[in-house]
Design a protein around this motif. Structure first.
Motif, short mmCIF file in Angstrom:
data_model
loop_
_atom_site.label_atom_id
_atom_site.label_comp_id
_atom_site.label_asym_id
_atom_site.label_seq_id
_atom_site.Cartn_x
_atom_site.Cartn_y
_atom_site.Cartn_z
N MET A 100 10.91 -14.78 -8.01
CA MET A 100 9.78 -14.06 -8.59
C MET A 100 9.20 -13.04 -7.60
O MET A 100 8.84 -11.92 -7.96
CB MET A 100 8.68 -15.05 -9.02
N LEU A 101 9.13 -13.43 -6.30
CA LEU A 101 8.58 -12.53 -5.30
C LEU A 101 9.47 -11.30 -5.11
O LEU A 101 8.97 -10.20 -4.85
CB LEU A 101 8.40 -13.26 -3.96
N LEU A 102 10.77 -11.48 -5.23
CA LEU A 102 11.68 -10.34 -5.14
C LEU A 102 11.46 -9.40 -6.33
O LEU A 102 11.46 -8.16 -6.16
CB LEU A 102 13.13 -10.83 -5.12
N TYR A 103 11.24 -9.95 -7.49
CA TYR A 103 10.97 -9.13 -8.68
C TYR A 103 9.66 -8.37 -8.51
O TYR A 103 9.57 -7.18 -8.85
CB TYR A 103 10.93 -10.02 -9.92
N CYS A 104 8.66 -9.03 -7.96
CA CYS A 104 7.38 -8.36 -7.69
C CYS A 104 7.58 -7.20 -6.72
O CYS A 104 6.98 -6.13 -6.87
CB CYS A 104 6.38 -9.35 -7.10
N SER A 105 8.45 -7.40 -5.74
CA SER A 105 8.74 -6.34 -4.78
C SER A 105 9.40 -5.15 -5.47
O SER A 105 9.08 -3.99 -5.19
CB SER A 105 9.66 -6.86 -3.67
N LEU A 106 10.32 -5.43 -6.39
CA LEU A 106 10.98 -4.35 -7.12
C LEU A 106 9.97 -3.52 -7.91
O LEU A 106 10.08 -2.28 -7.97
CB LEU A 106 12.04 -4.93 -8.07
N ILE A 107 9.00 -4.17 -8.51
CA ILE A 107 7.97 -3.46 -9.27
C ILE A 107 7.16 -2.54 -8.35
O ILE A 107 6.92 -1.37 -8.67
CB ILE A 107 7.03 -4.46 -9.98
N GLU A 108 6.76 -3.05 -7.21
CA GLU A 108 5.95 -2.24 -6.30
C GLU A 108 6.76 -1.12 -5.65
O GLU A 108 6.23 -0.03 -5.41
CB GLU A 108 5.29 -3.13 -5.25
N TYR A 109 8.02 -1.38 -5.33
CA TYR A 109 8.88 -0.32 -4.81
C TYR A 109 9.01 0.80 -5.85
O TYR A 109 8.95 1.99 -5.50
CB TYR A 109 10.28 -0.85 -4.48
N SER A 110 9.19 0.43 -7.11
CA SER A 110 9.31 1.42 -8.18
C SER A 110 8.05 2.28 -8.26
O SER A 110 8.13 3.51 -8.38
CB SER A 110 9.54 0.72 -9.53
N ASP A 111 6.91 1.63 -8.19
CA ASP A 111 5.64 2.35 -8.25
C ASP A 111 5.50 3.30 -7.07
O ASP A 111 5.07 4.45 -7.23
CB ASP A 111 4.49 1.34 -8.27
N SER A 112 5.88 2.84 -5.89
CA SER A 112 5.78 3.67 -4.68
C SER A 112 6.68 4.90 -4.79
O SER A 112 6.29 6.01 -4.42
CB SER A 112 6.16 2.86 -3.44
N LEU A 113 7.90 4.70 -5.29
CA LEU A 113 8.82 5.83 -5.45
C LEU A 113 8.27 6.87 -6.40
O LEU A 113 8.34 8.08 -6.13
CB LEU A 113 10.18 5.31 -5.94
N LEU A 114 7.72 6.44 -7.52
CA LEU A 114 7.16 7.38 -8.49
C LEU A 114 6.00 8.17 -7.89
O LEU A 114 5.90 9.38 -8.08
CB LEU A 114 6.70 6.63 -9.74
N LEU A 115 5.14 7.49 -7.15
CA LEU A 115 4.01 8.17 -6.52
C LEU A 115 4.47 9.21 -5.51
O LEU A 115 3.92 10.32 -5.43
CB LEU A 115 3.10 7.14 -5.84
N ILE A 116 5.48 8.85 -4.73
CA ILE A 116 6.01 9.76 -3.71
C ILE A 116 6.63 11.00 -4.35
O ILE A 116 6.37 12.13 -3.94
CB ILE A 116 7.05 9.03 -2.84
N PHE A 117 7.45 10.78 -5.37
CA PHE A 117 8.12 11.91 -6.00
C PHE A 117 7.13 12.79 -6.77
O PHE A 117 7.29 14.02 -6.81
CB PHE A 117 9.22 11.41 -6.93
N LYS A 118 6.13 12.18 -7.38
CA LYS A 118 5.12 12.97 -8.10
C LYS A 118 4.31 13.83 -7.13
O LYS A 118 3.85 14.92 -7.50
CB LYS A 118 4.20 12.05 -8.89
N SER A 119 4.11 13.35 -5.92
CA SER A 119 3.33 14.10 -4.94
C SER A 119 4.20 15.06 -4.13
O SER A 119 3.71 15.71 -3.20
CB SER A 119 2.63 13.13 -3.98
N LYS A 120 5.50 15.14 -4.47
CA LYS A 120 6.44 16.04 -3.81
C LYS A 120 6.62 15.73 -2.32
O LYS A 120 6.85 16.63 -1.51
CB LYS A 120 5.97 17.51 -3.97
N ARG A 121 6.51 14.47 -1.97
CA ARG A 121 6.75 14.04 -0.59
C ARG A 121 8.07 13.27 -0.57
O ARG A 121 8.11 12.08 -0.30
CB ARG A 121 5.58 13.20 -0.08
#
Length: 204
Positions: free
Chosen positions: A1-22
């Protein structure tokens, strides 16, 4: 479950980074995302895979505690070298690692993890490319900052002008998270696994 939680947060971080053009940190985070996905799949396929993860934990912890016990590394000074707790932790980790190895659970290399998850092709292609960015490979540095000006027979070095298309990261990340979501809901018998069968992103 903790690995799945990590995947969710990694996904969110990637979207934020790409949206901010960084985009510069995108491949580095995606590498961690892919490693997490491999651990998740291995654990989902075989619950005993957790013993390999425990072996890796003790191996890494032993390295830190052995270095700390020398008393020369200022970055480990927060762990007292004379306490019974630190000595006990070191001895306990050594015992635990030895026991796991005797049972056939030695720490796995990253290649063995990918091999176990049956994604060796991904290791030799996608992961290898991501490592180039993490390790500041010359090709990655050129891609980030080096811009040819052929008409002027020169080049520019510029910051924050990454030109790479991030679509492959988003599409691959989406697919891996969808598969992981389907897997975790199937394992938990939540009744919601079917919601993750579609390969098309939701329009909502």
């Amino acid at each position: 479950m903790l690995l799945y939680c990590s995947l969710i947060e990694y996904s969110d971080s990637l979207l934020l980074i790409f949206k901010s053009k960084r985009n510069i940190s995108g491949p580095i985070i995606f590498r961690a995302y892919l490693e997490c996905y491999v651990d998740f799949i291995n654990l989902a396929n075989d619950r005993k895979y957790g013993y390999f993860m425990q072996a890796s934990f003790h191996k890494d912890w032993i390295k830190i505690l052995e270095e700390q016990s020398k008393g020369a590394n200022p970055y480990l000074s927060a762990i007292p070298t004379t306490t019974l707790d630190s000595k006990h932790m070191l001895e306990n980790s050594r015992i635990e690692l030895k026991s796991l190895k005797e049972k056939g659970y030695s720490p796995l290399s990253i290649f063995k993890k990918f091999h176990r998850a049956n994604v060796v092709d991904e290791y030799k292609s996608i992961y290898a490319t991501l490592c180039a960015f993490s390790h500041n490979n010359i090709s990655a540095l050129r891609n980030r900052f080096f811009f040819l000006q052929p008409e002027k027979e020169t080049f520019d070095i510029a910051l924050f002008k990454e030109t790479d298309d991030v679509t492959p990261f988003i599409e691959t990340g989406y697919e891996l998270l969808r598969e992981s979501s389907f897997t975790i809901h199937t394992i938990l018998n939540s009744g919601h696994a079917s919601a993750f069968l579609s390969k098309e992103p939701s329009k909502e």
